[in-house]
Design a protein around this motif. Structure first.
Motif, mmCIF file in Angstrom:
data_model
loop_
_atom_site.group_PDB
_atom_site.id
_atom_site.type_symbol
_atom_site.label_atom_id
_atom_site.label_comp_id
_atom_site.label_asym_id
_atom_site.label_seq_id
_atom_site.Cartn_x
_atom_site.Cartn_y
_atom_site.Cartn_z
ATOM 1 N N SER A 249 2.279 -34.723 -21.204
ATOM 2 C CA SER A 249 3.299 -35.682 -20.782
ATOM 3 C C SER A 249 4.539 -35.644 -21.666
ATOM 4 C CB SER A 249 2.702 -37.097 -20.820
ATOM 5 O OG SER A 249 2.233 -37.371 -22.135
ATOM 6 N N GLY A 250 4.377 -35.262 -22.927
ATOM 7 C CA GLY A 250 5.496 -35.046 -23.836
ATOM 8 C C GLY A 250 6.477 -36.190 -23.894
ATOM 9 N N PHE A 251 7.762 -35.847 -23.885
ATOM 10 C CA PHE A 251 8.789 -36.879 -23.984
ATOM 11 C C PHE A 251 8.736 -37.844 -22.795
ATOM 12 C CE2 PHE A 251 10.559 -34.084 -27.204
ATOM 13 C CZ PHE A 251 11.088 -34.988 -28.116
ATOM 14 N N SER A 252 8.212 -37.380 -21.673
ATOM 15 C CA SER A 252 8.196 -38.271 -20.508
ATOM 16 C C SER A 252 7.100 -39.322 -20.622
ATOM 17 C CB SER A 252 8.032 -37.454 -19.216
ATOM 18 O OG SER A 252 6.741 -36.903 -19.160
ATOM 19 N N SER A 253 6.212 -39.213 -21.629
ATOM 20 C CA SER A 253 5.186 -40.241 -21.817
ATOM 21 C C SER A 253 5.807 -41.569 -22.245
ATOM 22 C CB SER A 253 4.165 -39.802 -22.874
ATOM 23 O OG SER A 253 4.735 -39.803 -24.170
ATOM 24 N N LEU A 254 7.064 -41.524 -22.680
ATOM 25 C CA LEU A 254 7.680 -42.736 -23.218
ATOM 26 C C LEU A 254 7.937 -43.777 -22.146
ATOM 27 C CD1 LEU A 254 10.118 -41.129 -25.779
ATOM 28 C CD2 LEU A 254 7.688 -41.614 -25.958
ATOM 29 N N VAL B 156 12.761 -45.961 -36.224
ATOM 30 C CA VAL B 156 12.358 -45.971 -34.821
ATOM 31 C C VAL B 156 13.616 -45.929 -33.957
ATOM 32 C CG1 VAL B 156 11.235 -47.312 -33.011
ATOM 33 C CG2 VAL B 156 10.211 -47.178 -35.296
ATOM 34 N N SER B 157 13.700 -44.928 -33.088
ATOM 35 C CA SER B 157 14.896 -44.793 -32.254
ATOM 36 C C SER B 157 14.604 -45.038 -30.781
ATOM 37 C CB SER B 157 15.493 -43.393 -32.426
ATOM 38 O OG SER B 157 14.556 -42.414 -32.030
ATOM 39 N N THR B 161 11.276 -47.300 -23.042
ATOM 40 C CA THR B 161 12.552 -46.735 -22.583
ATOM 41 C C THR B 161 13.747 -47.353 -23.294
ATOM 42 O OG1 THR B 161 12.515 -48.336 -20.785
ATOM 43 C CG2 THR B 161 11.661 -46.140 -20.287
ATOM 44 N N ILE B 162 13.482 -48.201 -24.265
ATOM 45 C CA ILE B 162 14.579 -48.809 -25.028
ATOM 46 C C ILE B 162 15.020 -47.857 -26.127
ATOM 47 C CG2 ILE B 162 15.275 -50.777 -26.446
ATOM 48 C CD1 ILE B 162 12.905 -52.325 -25.114
ATOM 49 N N GLN B 163 16.229 -47.353 -26.018
ATOM 50 C CA GLN B 163 16.690 -46.305 -26.936
ATOM 51 C C GLN B 163 17.737 -46.806 -27.902
ATOM 52 O OE1 GLN B 163 17.897 -43.245 -23.986
ATOM 53 N NE2 GLN B 163 16.566 -41.899 -25.185
ATOM 54 N N ALA B 188 16.651 -53.575 -32.076
ATOM 55 C CA ALA B 188 15.349 -53.835 -32.692
ATOM 56 C C ALA B 188 14.676 -55.045 -32.064
ATOM 57 C CB ALA B 188 15.502 -54.042 -34.200
ATOM 58 N N GLN B 189 15.471 -56.098 -31.818
ATOM 59 C CA GLN B 189 14.891 -57.309 -31.230
ATOM 60 C C GLN B 189 14.363 -57.041 -29.823
ATOM 61 O OE1 GLN B 189 14.100 -59.664 -33.213
ATOM 62 N NE2 GLN B 189 15.306 -58.633 -34.810
#
Lengths: 355, 355, 355, 355
Positions: A249-254, B156-157, B161-163, B188-189
């Motif tokens: 799943s790699g990066f898409s697991s996020l 943590v970046s 899906t929160i980037q 972060a919040q």
């Protein structure tokens, strides 16, 4: 420690610069008493060589491998296999202008600073020509793995932003059916058009290679540091121009939660889904292994560029030579070779854990 | 070959299961006659330990490291540094139900098949508890690297899906300013809220860690197989739950052409852009090294799941124990430790290439 | 590269100084799912420990080994086995006078010059106390080898100039029948008398250990550099005070011609004579392996000696402490342990040469 | 793990069988930017080649080495040095009778049993022809070591029972002054006569080589397992026909007591005597290193012998071919080459222990 060896029990050590006498290597640990077809090795090399299609560089390098030892009467003896590929068509004078220049995003600058002396012709030791040796070792490894029921399907899954989203295993014939080595012919044509367009602009473009491996027995890979996917990752990232790697799943697991991502077991030990990409806890679980390798747009372009020389003076570099606008099609056998080297090594390592 | 060692000249070998007597390791190759502050090592361990904030597991493990050798009168002797971290709060009975069960997307199945015998309590050798040993070795390495002017910024970046898109170097205080270790407090919040939400659902979530390294001298990394970013990739992929790695422009380089991607040199040898991520031809070029590590949503969730036992019978697994819904905050010091181990190793390797 | 590891697939890494907190190590590669009797390991340690008889030092070190990982429910899991032996009876103050002094023919001088900083107490890392860790690993290896039908007979064959010329395999009981561990009781008594005499003079004396290994399968050892006897030689020469090694006919082959020395084959593949010492072309041939290890008279003597300090000033060193006049009896289990480590490693390596 | 590599930071990997296409190797880790005289390498090979004098085999092998990479404009680049020595004068038909036969005290039997398949011609991989590759690597290493002030004096000190007892350093010219390479001309003539006598009988004879190394800096060698003399011992024992090794006082230390044997320090850190052979605690102490290597009488003799074939049938083997009655003179450059390989490796390893 010089970084020219890969593997532990199955091991490749390479030598050679792009414009020296020859490149070559030594393969150690190929199991003894195994039949080897040397023609098949040459065929793999032919898949990597320049000039094979209209979307690869027009440089002609025939890359004829000569085996020097370790195979006797068609079978391995367990002794190291020495081989060499003489360099031909090496127009050293093409590179005289590179003697004091550092090409952008190449290894000229870092090699000069690290070693204080370098073979500047065509990249020398940093040239991707070295990967021909990997293809030789990989082709030997694949013959052994094939006898164990392990097979590979490696193809171009992205060129620039044109994607072919798949983790399927395609037969070699479908991959070889077009010049870009993407098994979906429609998308392949788009990729080829895009490469030709970039070629026309004297520019370059990157992409992704997908590798799917079937028939891997359960148990390959060592826990903790030498996890199977960690070693596959290193193997891929050691290929020129590679900038990224992911497995399963790699990066898409996020975008998933654990409850979505967990691979539920079937009674036979297989799993319903394969987000793990065939590896759990660093050890193969018998499901297909699939991973993705990202290649940046290569640094050599057919456009004039500004750069600096060894004294920090700004210089203008004229575009010269014959190069690939997109190395992805030729990188397919390299990715597959490195995957085969890793798998055979882990296969042998796994033999040593039981009496 | 058993996979419990990392590095060549600077080397960590670890031992230990999550519920055995102790975990620990041996650090070899730390340069001699260097002052070491052992309290700093413990502080790094504290950043990794469970129970440090409301978004980490409530398990209390104090992870007190004991040094057994190799440091005398506050300085290294060049001899190996043995250390151990006793296991405490190990409720083995919590794990009796795991004896014959294979948890989905864990290493239970692959360990059982590979070895035929395993310490099933809490994952045993496959538990992420082992990474505490990496933090110890990394904390030693960082002290040496710091004296060379090399510093790390790891944060943590991405959570789900929160980037937080950044390749900047943030000071430790900004990273430690919140529980999720993301230096942008607003994002972060959001991340923390998302983790709490997932926690409430008994589920888990993945994310990305960004690592930026400043002050790396030009010349670290060996060409061909042991490229600096290849080894960084392996180091990261060897961490539990990691599924992907990219360096510099990484996967995002696929949207660029070579003429856009090439890093133009300045007169001082630095580059205008840093798409290379501080590494060219596998060798550091003096620019900041930046890479990204993708962690899947961890397999342990607080929801009942179906699975199989050792005989292939379908079983229902009840959610038990205390676990992290998102391991990213605790993985920050692990990523940084592994990066430090790799860099110190390459620093030492680089010393051997000149007389 | 720090020299604290031995072996490739079966590997021991050790740590610890004679007067630090503890010594210990990590054993990697012990095959999985094998029953291990930990009491037998302790018994082997007891054969090495000081104070066991009137001809060994009166220092009391009980050398109790604690296992920390890798063995679960009495069987190996394939995971690394961490162990430690706490240091006791360590009278550090006995060694304060050594802080700036270099004892003759010890490693004080070379360690100080090499590292710039050393744990000077009792030899620190260079102390033979480290060999207790080898005995632990060897005792584990011997249990595995024993299940394969491989057995060891190791005994003292020379003390000073008193020789017991033999390459026979003696049972352990006959070797343990006297304090000097020479299976010929008459010669043993002469050796003991000689040691007591030397002890009375406050001096020391060297000797030889003979090792005979039966049941070794044909095929162990790798050709070219890693010949079985080359690795046995390194293993023995790595033991403190060892100055020489020979295999089979060894140095005495120089009085023979090739026609006398060649081992004629019998129909069953065995040989009439065994001048080869069980190894031909670096590979075991199924005959008993026999080799000889020469130990110099140890450097620590109970006589005042002249020496120098760190500034090159001449100093007088007073004899202090409690030491062995002859280390040979206590070295027997160390020689056997190192031989077992080498053999198990080659046994595992040999598994990887066939599919 | 296949045993065809030697060294860690400076490393030689070899390939090739005596009657295959070529032998050769890869040298890794030769420091960068060092001037190399390739003619000197060839001269060293000429000292090893057959047919150089009346007491060596009359086989003519010119052993012309071809360098394929790693040296550019007369200087090392830090990249691996590939080289090959084509096999010439290989009369394969001379060996057809060996296909199914096992020559006494050769490696035919053990190779066949270990691998199940072997190149039987002239010993194949087990042939001492492989040592030519070691001489190439050693000649490269010696050029580097020479620039550091390290020099070698290697000579024949015993043939059969004719001894030249010395640990002196003799200049090359005195060693090369006679065919047997013993710097005492009177004893040399006795040795030559003895060899000719044995030659006349179609038999073979063994002997010893003495190696003395001057100018070794203090601090080379790693404690515990990788002691300098342990690695020298392995290197020597890996040479074909070697059966024994000792360092400094070696086996003759057994006639001494500790008070006689201890090397008393002088104010300058040197020692009055050098029973330690230049190494204390496994680390060079700045005094000359001296060691002794025992070669058995080689197995190939010009007399008919009985043996067995692959089916265990008794056979008579007719003496054939052209061989050395005493390999000692030709082994001198091999011993020196292996010593140089070990020393350069430890020199480089020693660089990594300080920042």
């Amino acid at each position: 420690m010089a970084g020219s060896s890969y593997g532990t029990l199955f091991k490749l050590t390479t030598f050679g610069e792009s414009h020296g006498t020859a490149i070559g290597g030594i393969v150690e640990g190929l199991p003894a008493n195994v039949s080897i077809d040397l023609n098949v090795v040459q065929q793999e090399l032919d898949r990597r060589r320049p000039g094979q299609s209209k979307i690869t560089t027009t440089r002609k390098e025939f890359d004829l491998v000569q085996f020097l030892s370790g195979i006797f009467e068609g079978k391995t003896t367990g002794s190291p296999i020495g081989f060499m590929i003489p360099n031909s068509d090496a127009k050293s004078e093409d590179y005289e202008h590179m003697k004091d220049a550092f090409r952008p995003s190449h290894a000229d600058f870092t090699f000069q600073k690290k070693y204080g002396h370098r073979d500047y012709r065509g990249g020398g030791r940093s040239s991707a020509r070295e990967t021909a040796c990997r293809v030789v070792a990989g082709a030997l490894a694949k013959q052994v793995l094939s006898s164990l029921g392990i097979s590979f399907s490696t193809y171009v899954s992205q060129v620039g932003t044109i994607q072919f989203l798949s983790k399927e295993f395609y037969p070699l014939a479908e991959i070889e059916a077009n010049a870009v080595r993407c098994p979906n012919n429609q998308i392949a044509q788009q990729m080829i058009s895009r490469i030709e367009e970039i070629q026309g602009e004297g520019d370059s473009i990157g992409g992704c290679i997908q590798c799917v491996i079937q028939g891997v027995p359960i148990g390959l890979g060592e826990p903790v540091f030498d996890k199977l996917h960690a070693e596959l990752g290193k193997a891929m990232l050691s290929i020129n121009a590679v900038k990224g790697f992911d497995i399963g799943s790699g990066f898409s697991s996020l975008g998933m939660t654990g409850s979505q991502h967990n691979d539920v077991f079937l009674s036979n030990g297989q799993t319903e889904t394969n987000h793990s990409g065939g590896i759990q806890g660093g050890i193969s679980n018998g499901m297909p292994i699939d991973f993705r390798v990202a290649f940046k747009p290569v640094a050599t372009i057919m456009q004039d560029q500004y750069s600096i020389d060894r004294n920090g003076n700004k210089i203008s570099m004229e575009a010269k030579g014959r190069h690939d606008a997109c190395v992805l099609p030729r990188a397919v056998p390299i990715v597959e070779a490195m995957a085969a080297i890793v798998l055979l090594d882990f296969y042998l390592r796994n033999k040593a854990i039981h009496l």
